[in-house]
Write an enzyme that holds these catalytic residues in place. Structure first.
Site, mmCIF file in Angstrom:
data_model
loop_
_atom_site.group_PDB
_atom_site.id
_atom_site.type_symbol
_atom_site.label_atom_id
_atom_site.label_comp_id
_atom_site.label_asym_id
_atom_site.label_seq_id
_atom_site.Cartn_x
_atom_site.Cartn_y
_atom_site.Cartn_z
ATOM 1 N N ASP A 173 2.054 -6.930 -8.672
ATOM 2 C CA ASP A 173 2.988 -5.821 -8.467
ATOM 3 C C ASP A 173 4.397 -6.284 -8.105
ATOM 4 O OD1 ASP A 173 2.081 -6.795 -6.013
ATOM 5 O OD2 ASP A 173 0.987 -4.986 -5.507
ATOM 6 N N ASP A 218 -4.879 1.570 3.705
ATOM 7 C CA ASP A 218 -5.391 2.810 3.104
ATOM 8 C C ASP A 218 -6.331 2.505 1.936
ATOM 9 O OD1 ASP A 218 -3.619 1.853 1.236
ATOM 10 O OD2 ASP A 218 -2.281 3.593 1.262
ATOM 11 N N HIS A 274 -5.609 0.439 -0.623
ATOM 12 C CA HIS A 274 -4.990 0.130 -1.919
ATOM 13 C C HIS A 274 -5.273 -1.310 -2.346
ATOM 14 C CE1 HIS A 274 -1.101 -0.914 0.452
ATOM 15 N NE2 HIS A 274 -1.499 -2.035 -0.084
ATOM 16 N N GLU A 287 -2.460 3.292 -4.876
ATOM 17 C CA GLU A 287 -2.643 4.051 -3.640
ATOM 18 C C GLU A 287 -3.760 5.086 -3.817
ATOM 19 O OE1 GLU A 287 -1.235 3.015 -1.093
ATOM 20 O OE2 GLU A 287 0.937 2.782 -1.233
HETATM 21 C C1 F6R Z 1 0.355 -7.441 -2.750
HETATM 22 C C2 F6R Z 1 -0.584 -6.360 -2.933
HETATM 23 C C3 F6R Z 1 -1.083 -5.517 -1.819
HETATM 24 C C4 F6R Z 1 -1.461 -6.320 -0.573
HETATM 25 C C5 F6R Z 1 -1.865 -5.356 0.551
HETATM 26 C C6 F6R Z 1 -2.182 -6.094 1.830
HETATM 27 O O1 F6R Z 1 0.674 -8.055 -3.975
HETATM 28 O O2 F6R Z 1 -0.917 -6.112 -4.027
HETATM 29 O O3 F6R Z 1 -2.195 -4.788 -2.266
HETATM 30 O O4 F6R Z 1 -2.522 -7.184 -0.870
HETATM 31 O O5 F6R Z 1 -0.819 -4.464 0.789
HETATM 32 O O6 F6R Z 1 -0.994 -6.665 2.319
HETATM 33 P P1 F6R Z 1 -1.012 -7.708 3.512
HETATM 34 O O7 F6R Z 1 -1.682 -8.926 3.011
HETATM 35 O O8 F6R Z 1 0.450 -7.956 3.823
HETATM 36 O O9 F6R Z 1 -1.752 -7.052 4.632
#
Ligand code: F6R
Length: 241
Positions: free
Chosen positions: A66, A134, A136, A141
């Protein structure tokens, strides 16, 4: 599903070992990569292994999950910048084989073309994932369906709040992102998810022990045939509940 539990550092080491094996067996493999706090230690371990000559990224192709809408690769909070500074600039990878969705000047059609590129490259051999509070994965989301292809998505308040730590404040966090779809993620031959920290215990439990629902996007992984879950004891504590 294969489950590995240990300390956060050992989780990163064990994940790095999975990459060492894969890259040695299949030097031309296609990696799906992630950003955020979770993979930072893994990338440190991979850089160390590469410097020690134990693995090489020379012939590897990568596709990141992403990117924030509106940030180009020179922005320090962009995911392209993150990948360059945490991995790509520190290993022997050919940067022309590294792909992060473009954050600026992209139409829906151009975003969806990312999936075609991945297919043309042979598909993802190993998709790395973290998980949002959440549920994701990528930036898919919670919503009433599982989005299939790479697309633009509005970030939830919970995600913008969680990611505010990387910006000057929550208002600075972009309101939208481009993300691989859930279908893109599920098409990977293998998935490696790393989950660490007590704050992820509840969502880890909901994702793997609750119903499969687009309201917890990661729950779809229950249907993936080859998932390795690497988590620390703090994150695992919710699984015992
Ligand atoms: C990042 C991504 C997100 C993260 C998620 C957890 O490329 O795709 O899904 O893996 O937001 O983020 P952290 O590791 O910062 O808790």
């Amino acid at each position: 599903m294969k489950i590995i539990r240990d300390t956060q550092r050992n989780c990163a080491r064990m994940a790095a070992e999975e990459y060492r094996k894969l890259l040695n067996e299949n030097p031309h493999c296609v990696l799906g990569l992630a950003t955020g706090s979770t993979p930072e230690m893994l990338y440190e371990e991979l850089v160390a292994l590469c410097k020690a000559g134990k693995l090489s990224f020379k012939d590897v192709t990568t596709y990141n999950l992403d990117e924030y809408v509106g940030l180009d690769g020179s922005h320090p909070q962009s995911y392209r910048y993150f990948m360059d500074s945490h991995l790509f600039n520190l290993v022997d990878i050919d940067k022309t084989r590294t792909h992060v969705p473009c954050g600026v000047g992209v139409t829906d059609e151009m975003a969806a073309h990312y999936d075609d590129e991945i297919k043309q490259a042979g598909g993802v051999d190993l998709q790395l994932l973290g998980i949002g509070h959440d549920g994701h994965i990528g930036f898919n989301e919670p919503c009433d369906h599982f989005p299939v292809r790479t697309h633009e998505v509005a970030l939830t308040e919970s995600t913008r709040r969680a990611n505010a730590r990387f910006f000057a404040g929550e208002d600075e966090v972009p309101a939208a992102a481009y993300t691989m779809g859930v279908g893109t993620v599920m098409a990977a031959r293998r998935v490696l998810m790393i989950v660490t920290g007590a704050d992820k215990a509840d969502i880890l439990h909901r994702a793997f022990c609750g119903p499969v629902t687009p309201w917890v996007p990661a729950s779809i992984l229950q249907f993936h045939p080859d998932v390795t879950l690497i988590c620390d004891e703090a994150a695992w504590s919710g699984m015992k509940a």
